[in-house]
Design a protein around this motif. Structure first.
Motif, PDB file in Angstrom:
ATOM      1  N   MET A 100     -19.126 -30.933  23.336  1.00 64.03           N
ATOM      2  CA  MET A 100     -19.959 -31.839  22.591  1.00 64.03           C
ATOM      3  C   MET A 100     -19.252 -32.233  21.293  1.00 64.03           C
ATOM      4  O   MET A 100     -18.620 -31.402  20.662  1.00 64.03           O
ATOM      5  N   SER A 101     -19.447 -33.440  20.898  1.00 67.52           N
ATOM      6  CA  SER A 101     -18.830 -33.905  19.661  1.00 67.52           C
ATOM      7  C   SER A 101     -19.669 -33.476  18.457  1.00 67.52           C
ATOM      8  O   SER A 101     -20.826 -33.085  18.586  1.00 67.52           O
ATOM      9  N   LYS A 102     -19.056 -33.552  17.281  1.00 66.03           N
ATOM     10  CA  LYS A 102     -19.773 -33.192  16.055  1.00 66.03           C
ATOM     11  C   LYS A 102     -20.940 -34.141  15.804  1.00 66.03           C
ATOM     12  O   LYS A 102     -21.946 -33.751  15.240  1.00 66.03           O
ATOM     13  N   LYS A 103     -20.774 -35.370  16.238  1.00 64.01           N
ATOM     14  CA  LYS A 103     -21.833 -36.360  16.049  1.00 64.01           C
ATOM     15  C   LYS A 103     -23.068 -35.982  16.872  1.00 64.01           C
ATOM     16  O   LYS A 103     -24.196 -36.038  16.377  1.00 64.01           O
ATOM     17  N   THR A 104     -22.864 -35.547  18.107  1.00 65.43           N
ATOM     18  CA  THR A 104     -23.967 -35.135  18.968  1.00 65.43           C
ATOM     19  C   THR A 104     -24.630 -33.871  18.428  1.00 65.43           C
ATOM     20  O   THR A 104     -25.856 -33.776  18.383  1.00 65.43           O
ATOM     21  N   THR A 126     -18.073 -37.223  10.697  1.00 65.98           N
ATOM     22  CA  THR A 126     -17.171 -37.404  11.822  1.00 65.98           C
ATOM     23  C   THR A 126     -16.318 -38.640  11.594  1.00 65.98           C
ATOM     24  O   THR A 126     -16.793 -39.663  11.119  1.00 65.98           O
ATOM     25  N   LYS A 157     -13.115 -43.371  15.397  1.00 64.74           N
ATOM     26  CA  LYS A 157     -11.865 -43.617  16.117  1.00 64.74           C
ATOM     27  C   LYS A 157     -11.446 -45.071  15.958  1.00 64.74           C
ATOM     28  O   LYS A 157     -12.252 -45.983  16.024  1.00 64.74           O
TER      29      LYS A 157
END
Length: 65
Positions: free
Chosen positions: A1-5, A60, A63
């Motif tokens: 999982m990403s930090k955003k999630t 975050t 990109k």
């Protein structure tokens, strides 16, 4: 999982925990009428969790395309 999630999950759980702590007497899980120390701790903990989630969400890196 990403930090955003993870940040979004923390925000939602934090606010839900704070709201449930705030209305505990109305939904029947409060120990006695009025706001007591356990409810205050739940509200503060929920808000802190939501703030941590907010910072994780905002910090975050975007990109580049």
């Amino acid at each position: 999982m990403s930090k955003k999630t993870v940040g979004l999950i923390f925000i939602v759980i934090g606010f839900l925990f704070a709201i449930v702590s705030l209305i505990a007497d109305y939904i029947g899980i409060g120990s006695y009428p009025g706001i007591n120390s356990a409810q205050i701790a739940g509200i503060v903990g929920g808000i802190l969790t939501a703030l941590i989630g907010f910072f994780l969400f905002r910090l975050t890196k975007k990109k580049k395309e």
